[in-house]
Scaffold this active site. Structure first.
Site, PDB file in Angstrom:
ATOM      1  N   SER A  96      54.158  31.882  50.037  1.00  0.00           N
ATOM      2  CA  SER A  96      53.674  33.241  49.822  1.00  0.00           C
ATOM      3  C   SER A  96      54.790  34.179  49.361  1.00  0.00           C
ATOM      4  CB  SER A  96      53.009  33.732  51.107  1.00  0.00           C
ATOM      5  OG  SER A  96      52.278  34.908  50.858  1.00  0.00           O
ATOM      6  N   ASP A 235      52.225  39.160  44.781  1.00  0.00           N
ATOM      7  CA  ASP A 235      53.206  38.254  45.388  1.00  0.00           C
ATOM      8  C   ASP A 235      53.032  36.872  44.735  1.00  0.00           C
ATOM      9  OD1 ASP A 235      50.894  37.343  46.729  1.00  0.00           O
ATOM     10  OD2 ASP A 235      52.017  36.851  48.531  1.00  0.00           O
ATOM     11  N   ASP A 237      51.876  33.923  45.414  1.00  0.00           N
ATOM     12  CA  ASP A 237      50.623  33.157  45.437  1.00  0.00           C
ATOM     13  C   ASP A 237      49.405  34.073  45.230  1.00  0.00           C
ATOM     14  OD1 ASP A 237      50.846  34.195  48.051  1.00  0.00           O
ATOM     15  OD2 ASP A 237      49.644  32.567  48.898  1.00  0.00           O
ATOM     16  N   ASP A 239      47.837  36.542  46.555  1.00  0.00           N
ATOM     17  CA  ASP A 239      46.799  37.019  47.479  1.00  0.00           C
ATOM     18  C   ASP A 239      47.059  38.474  47.874  1.00  0.00           C
ATOM     19  OD1 ASP A 239      48.973  36.361  49.041  1.00  0.00           O
ATOM     20  OD2 ASP A 239      47.869  35.045  50.414  1.00  0.00           O
TER      21      ASP A 239
HETATM   22 MG    MG Z   1      50.831  35.606  49.613  1.00  0.00          MG
END
Ligand code: MG
Length: 447
Positions: A96, A235, A237, A239
């Protein structure tokens, strides 16, 4: 630093706490846990994600599962693909917003939500006892494409025509993460002129990966220089999302859910419920109040918010860290969906980004960490705080939250580190800091 295991998945430093052996074994454990079927596998753009992916694909195959390699994908894309492709689960290789030295795994269930706490415990138990299912049959690895599935899913719930008409100029900083490709494709579908920086999948992270104001100065400059209508930062990834106004001012992550919720709750809905966690800003209380909506607060952890959204049939939910969950699309935090909602809000309201942001109340947060040595020590600290504030309104769902009229204090043990997190929020920076110092005093810590 040991491997961090929480309901957000597992995370560690590559080659130290998170090794090739661990990745292989945990993928075997996950295959054993799922006990069959297709399993979607994708990674973010970290160089180590590619290496781990090969191990995970073969680990899953060794248990009789059929791995589906989705390549580089945002975390929310994998959640949607799991469901749409009829997989029994999914793995995302990502740490992440952690720095590039880190990597880890997030696990999806067949319904596209993250695995629950008891399921994670079962998975970890299989890993620790090494009771892996084995199969002699060799299954091939399927290749899959999930980006277009995700985009189609979002376009279906948006008023694409209204957004297209505005021909928005949108600046984007994807931190060279998994969001770059899909977000550019998506914005073009919405007729936007895209000014993209940091969308190279093979380049290193250009700045610390958390999309907080101090890390996205290139984006704020770009918005100002090119006179964009809005800027978006993701960010690695994808999300989490943060917003930059047309003035080149970073709004801060708390405003992403706030703006999305303000828009969704303004629609005529049968069920005006919003779900967020206990540490998210009071802006959400004000928004819920303005729209006569019910606000439900949950324990920290994305899956806790997602499960409550499902249970209460909420219209929207998410986290103050820029994580928006819009159940019409999926039950995980999704920056691409959030971009769609915010552009639709701009289109329908015909207002500028800064005007929408300024229409929301302003609060200030203050955060501290306190080192603790054991669960007993944490318990003792929380008891001291409870005693001190015994006459105040309190929420004990996750640690201790003391709620005042227009401020609050939340103290809770971290899910991943041996620390107590202290978060306060108030109408001024000074007051937020003062509230935090009061807690440090109660716990005999020097502010
Ligand atoms: Mg993330």
């Amino acid at each position: 630093m040991t491997l961090k295991i929480s309901i957000s998945g597992i995370r560690g430093i590559v080659g130290e706490s998170f090794t090739e052996e661990i990745a292989l074994e945990i993928s075997k454990a996950f295959g054993t846990f799922l006990n069959n079927g297709k399993v979607a596998v994708a990674g973010d753009t970290r160089p180590s994600s590619k290496l781990f992916k090969h191990l995970i694909l073969s680990g899953l195959a060794s248990t009789g599962c059929l791995p589906v390699d989705l390549g580089i994908c945002p975390t929310p894309t994998v959640g949607i693909a799991v469901k749409e492709l009829g997989c029994s689960g999914g793995i995302v290789i990502t740490a992440s917003h952690n720095p590039v030295e880190w990597n880890g795994l997030k696990f999806f269930r067949g319904d596209g939500t993250f695995i629950k706490e008891d399921e994670l415990n079962k998975l970890i138990n299989i890993w620790k006892t090494k009771k892996f299912k084995e199969t002699a049959e060799t299954k091939s690895i399927e290749k899959g494409e999930a980006l277009t599935i995700h985009i189609e899913k979002i376009l279906k719930v948006l008023d694409v025509k209204s957004i297209k008409e505005r021909q928005f100029k949108v600046a984007l900083d994807s931190c060279n993460g998994a969001g770059g490709k899909i977000t550019q494709m998506f914005l073009k579908e919405l007729g936007c002129k895209v000014l993209a920086i940091n969308v190279e999948e093979n380049e290193p992270f250009p700045h610390p990966p958390e999309p907080i104001p101090q890390n996205i100065k290139d984006l704020t400059e770009l918005v100002k220089r090119e006179k964009a209508d809005i800027g978006f930062a993701q960010d690695p990834d994808a999300d989490r999302l943060s917003i930059v106004s047309e003035k080149g001012e970073a709004a801060g992550e708390e405003y992403t859910l706030a703006l999305s919720a303000d828009y969704i709750l303004s629609k005529p809905l049968n069920q005006k419920t919003i779900v967020t966690n206990l540490s998210t800003s009071m802006i959400i209380d004000d928004i819920a109040g303005n729209h006569n909506a019910r606000l439900i607060r949950t324990k920290i952890g994305e899956i806790n918010v997602a499960q409550e959204i499902l249970k209460s049939a909420a219209a929207i939910g998410g986290e103050g860290n820029g994580g928006v969950i819009y159940p019409e699309v999926s039950l995980s935090r999704d920056s691409i969906t959030a971009i769609g909602l915010i552009l639709e809000y701009l289109a329908k309201s015909k207002k500028k980004t800064s005007v929408l942001i300024d229409s929301l109340p302003k609060y200030y947060m203050y955060k501290e960490k306190i080192n603790i040595n054991s669960a007993e020590e944490a318990e003792e600290a929380l008891n001291k705080i409870k005693e001190k504030y015994i006459s105040e309104k309190m929420d004990l769902t996750d640690g201790v939250k003391i709620i005042f009229k227009d401020s609050w204090i939340h103290v809770r043990p971290s899910n991943t580190e041996p620390i107590l997190r202290v978060i306060t929020e108030a109408k001024s920076k000074e007051e937020a800091k003062l509230l935090c110092n009061l807690i440090l005093e109660v716990l005999n810590q020097v502010p």
